[in-house]
Design an enzyme around this catalytic site. Structure first.
Site, PDB file in Angstrom:
ATOM      1  N   TYR A   1       7.417  -6.672  10.391  1.00  0.00           N
ATOM      2  CA  TYR A   1       6.767  -5.508   9.782  1.00  0.00           C
ATOM      3  C   TYR A   1       7.782  -4.400   9.479  1.00  0.00           C
ATOM      4  O   TYR A   1       7.603  -3.618   8.548  1.00  0.00           O
ATOM      5  CB  TYR A   1       5.624  -5.006  10.668  1.00  0.00           C
ATOM      6  CG  TYR A   1       4.556  -4.268   9.903  1.00  0.00           C
ATOM      7  CD1 TYR A   1       3.865  -4.871   8.854  1.00  0.00           C
ATOM      8  CD2 TYR A   1       4.229  -2.957  10.218  1.00  0.00           C
ATOM      9  CE1 TYR A   1       2.885  -4.195   8.144  1.00  0.00           C
ATOM     10  CE2 TYR A   1       3.250  -2.268   9.522  1.00  0.00           C
ATOM     11  CZ  TYR A   1       2.590  -2.898   8.491  1.00  0.00           C
ATOM     12  OH  TYR A   1       1.623  -2.220   7.786  1.00  0.00           O
TER      13      TYR A   1
ATOM     14  N   LYS B   1       4.128   3.472   8.895  1.00  0.00           N
ATOM     15  CA  LYS B   1       2.767   3.603   9.449  1.00  0.00           C
ATOM     16  C   LYS B   1       2.756   4.559  10.649  1.00  0.00           C
ATOM     17  O   LYS B   1       1.769   5.253  10.880  1.00  0.00           O
ATOM     18  CB  LYS B   1       2.204   2.236   9.855  1.00  0.00           C
ATOM     19  CG  LYS B   1       1.903   1.301   8.687  1.00  0.00           C
ATOM     20  CD  LYS B   1       0.877   1.858   7.720  1.00  0.00           C
ATOM     21  CE  LYS B   1       0.435   0.810   6.705  1.00  0.00           C
ATOM     22  NZ  LYS B   1      -0.310   1.408   5.574  1.00  0.00           N
TER      23      LYS B   1
HETATM   24  P1  NAD Z   1      -3.288  -4.268  -1.784  1.00  0.00           P
HETATM   25  O1  NAD Z   1      -2.028  -4.820  -2.361  1.00  0.00           O
HETATM   26  O2  NAD Z   1      -4.556  -4.794  -2.303  1.00  0.00           O
HETATM   27  O3  NAD Z   1      -3.306  -2.680  -1.866  1.00  0.00           O
HETATM   28  C1  NAD Z   1      -2.141  -1.896  -1.847  1.00  0.00           C
HETATM   29  C2  NAD Z   1      -2.313  -0.882  -2.949  1.00  0.00           C
HETATM   30  O4  NAD Z   1      -1.220   0.036  -2.955  1.00  0.00           O
HETATM   31  C3  NAD Z   1      -2.354  -1.535  -4.336  1.00  0.00           C
HETATM   32  O5  NAD Z   1      -3.528  -1.157  -4.999  1.00  0.00           O
HETATM   33  C4  NAD Z   1      -1.155  -0.949  -5.035  1.00  0.00           C
HETATM   34  O6  NAD Z   1      -1.350  -0.777  -6.417  1.00  0.00           O
HETATM   35  C5  NAD Z   1      -1.029   0.374  -4.312  1.00  0.00           C
HETATM   36  N1  NAD Z   1       0.256   1.022  -4.518  1.00  0.00           N
HETATM   37  C6  NAD Z   1       1.505   0.573  -4.193  1.00  0.00           C
HETATM   38  N2  NAD Z   1       2.425   1.459  -4.613  1.00  0.00           N
HETATM   39  C7  NAD Z   1       1.749   2.493  -5.206  1.00  0.00           C
HETATM   40  C8  NAD Z   1       2.138   3.699  -5.848  1.00  0.00           C
HETATM   41  N3  NAD Z   1       3.428   4.065  -5.979  1.00  0.00           N
HETATM   42  N4  NAD Z   1       1.167   4.506  -6.347  1.00  0.00           N
HETATM   43  C9  NAD Z   1      -0.135   4.169  -6.257  1.00  0.00           C
HETATM   44  N5  NAD Z   1      -0.570   3.040  -5.654  1.00  0.00           N
HETATM   45  C10 NAD Z   1       0.371   2.213  -5.149  1.00  0.00           C
HETATM   46  O7  NAD Z   1      -3.170  -4.543  -0.202  1.00  0.00           O
HETATM   47  P2  NAD Z   1      -4.049  -4.034   1.025  1.00  0.00           P
HETATM   48  O8  NAD Z   1      -3.681  -4.936   2.138  1.00  0.00           O
HETATM   49  O9  NAD Z   1      -5.452  -3.876   0.619  1.00  0.00           O
HETATM   50  O10 NAD Z   1      -3.408  -2.622   1.353  1.00  0.00           O
HETATM   51  C11 NAD Z   1      -4.160  -1.420   1.441  1.00  0.00           C
HETATM   52  C12 NAD Z   1      -3.725  -0.623   2.658  1.00  0.00           C
HETATM   53  O11 NAD Z   1      -4.121  -1.317   3.829  1.00  0.00           O
HETATM   54  C13 NAD Z   1      -2.216  -0.435   2.771  1.00  0.00           C
HETATM   55  O12 NAD Z   1      -1.946   0.857   3.287  1.00  0.00           O
HETATM   56  C14 NAD Z   1      -1.828  -1.484   3.799  1.00  0.00           C
HETATM   57  O13 NAD Z   1      -0.625  -1.184   4.472  1.00  0.00           O
HETATM   58  C15 NAD Z   1      -3.025  -1.371   4.715  1.00  0.00           C
HETATM   59  N6  NAD Z   1      -3.203  -2.479   5.667  1.00  0.00           N
HETATM   60  C16 NAD Z   1      -3.240  -3.765   5.229  1.00  0.00           C
HETATM   61  C17 NAD Z   1      -3.407  -4.787   6.146  1.00  0.00           C
HETATM   62  C18 NAD Z   1      -3.442  -6.233   5.691  1.00  0.00           C
HETATM   63  O14 NAD Z   1      -3.241  -7.117   6.525  1.00  0.00           O
HETATM   64  N7  NAD Z   1      -3.721  -6.519   4.437  1.00  0.00           N
HETATM   65  C19 NAD Z   1      -3.552  -4.497   7.513  1.00  0.00           C
HETATM   66  C20 NAD Z   1      -3.517  -3.172   7.924  1.00  0.00           C
HETATM   67  C21 NAD Z   1      -3.343  -2.166   6.995  1.00  0.00           C
END
Ligand code: NAD
Length: 255
Positions: A155, A162
């Site tokens: 990570y 985070k």
């Molecule tokens: P995802 O790829 O669907 O979403 C990530 C989003 O970030 C995308 O829509 C992307 O366009 C956007 N993004 C990236 N750079 C950007 C920028 N410069 N300006 C505007 N938007 C931008 O993936 P996800 O897993 O749904 O991620 C959403 C959140 O959840 C993130 O913060 C991620 O770290 C967090 N998260 C994900 C997980 C997992 O396992 N998927 C677990 C815990 C937390």
């Protein structure tokens, strides 16, 4: 009567129908909320627009959260169209693939700053520009992960981002409590999304969840959506500055 009837808000972070932000959007819509969406670029607009349309959303705007001007423009448009808002969902994160893959000590200065900027700092301008649109109070929720508080393998720089995000939640909550604006995070277990595909050994993380979490399974986009709905709704009016785990209890389980 829906939990979110009469409430309006914006969701940053839908990339496709696997996005956690989309799981949140579906729950908010089902509860009666009116939603606005942003998309990062034209390629993603093609995916986001039909999803937003399917929930009857009329406000679908471009926004790269790496630009304060772009974030300000989104809230300016919301002010023109709605006047006020009730909630904001911050579900965006980014790190260079090589910075996630390399040993942590090899993270480039540029890559470190980029991950911090997009994944953590962006919550500040979002909150700053949302505040004037929340005169009666509101709720802001961001998405975190266990890597904020533990050294989770692979990570790396995203864990540091985070950690900054979770600390920002506490400082923003402390600052905005008097304005009745609540700021919380959901710390989700691993879910297969576009962003997750950049994390090394991701399948192993899903397997570890199944083996070691008290609920003995991974969590769903829908479950993260429901917890976020709680934090955005009046069910949680006494809650702010919290990191709310939706990980089947993985964070409290012994090895
Ligand atoms: P995802 O790829 O669907 O979403 C990530 C989003 O970030 C995308 O829509 C992307 O366009 C956007 N993004 C990236 N750079 C950007 C920028 N410069 N300006 C505007 N938007 C931008 O993936 P996800 O897993 O749904 O991620 C959403 C959140 O959840 C993130 O913060 C991620 O770290 C967090 N998260 C994900 C997980 C997992 O396992 N998927 C677990 C815990 C937390």
């Amino acid at each position: 009567m829906g939990l979110m009837d009469g409430k309006r808000g914006i969701i940053f972070g839908v990339a496709n129908d696997k996005s956690i932000a989309w799981g949140v959007a579906q729950q908010l819509h089902a509860a009666g909320a009116e939603l606005a969406f942003t998309y990062l670029n034209e390629a993603l607009e093609k995916r986001v627009r039909p999803l937003a349309d399917s929930l009857g959303s009329k406000i679908i705007l471009p926004c790269d959260v790496g630009s304060d001007e772009a974030v300000a423009a989104v809230f300016n448009e919301l002010e023109q169209q709605w006047g006020t808002i009730d909630f904001v969902v911050h579900a965006v994160a980014f790190a260079n693939r090589e910075d996630l893959k390399n040993p942590f000590s090899q993270t480039s200065r540029e890559g470190f700053n980029l991950a911090m900027d997009i994944s953590a700092y962006s919550l500040l301008p979002m909150t700053r520009y949302a505040m004037p649109l929340m005169p009666e109070g509101g709720s802001i929720v961001t998405m975190s992960y266990l890597g904020a508080v533990m050294a989770v393998p692979d990570y790396n720089v995203m864990g540091v981002a985070k950690a900054a995000l979770e600390s920002s939640v506490r400082y923003l909550a402390a600052e905005l409590g008097a304005k009745k604006i609540r700021v919380n995070a959901v710390s989700a277990g691993p879910i297969k999304t576009l962003a997750a595909s950049g994390i090394g050994n991701f399948k192993q993380k899903l397997r570890t969840m199944e083996e070691r979490s008290p609920l003995q399974r991974t969590v769903t986009q829908e479950e993260v959506g429901k917890a976020t709905l709680y934090l955005l709704s009046d069910l949680s009016t006494g809650v702010t500055g919290e990191i709310h785990y939706v990980d089947g209890g993985f964070n409290i389980s012994a090895l």
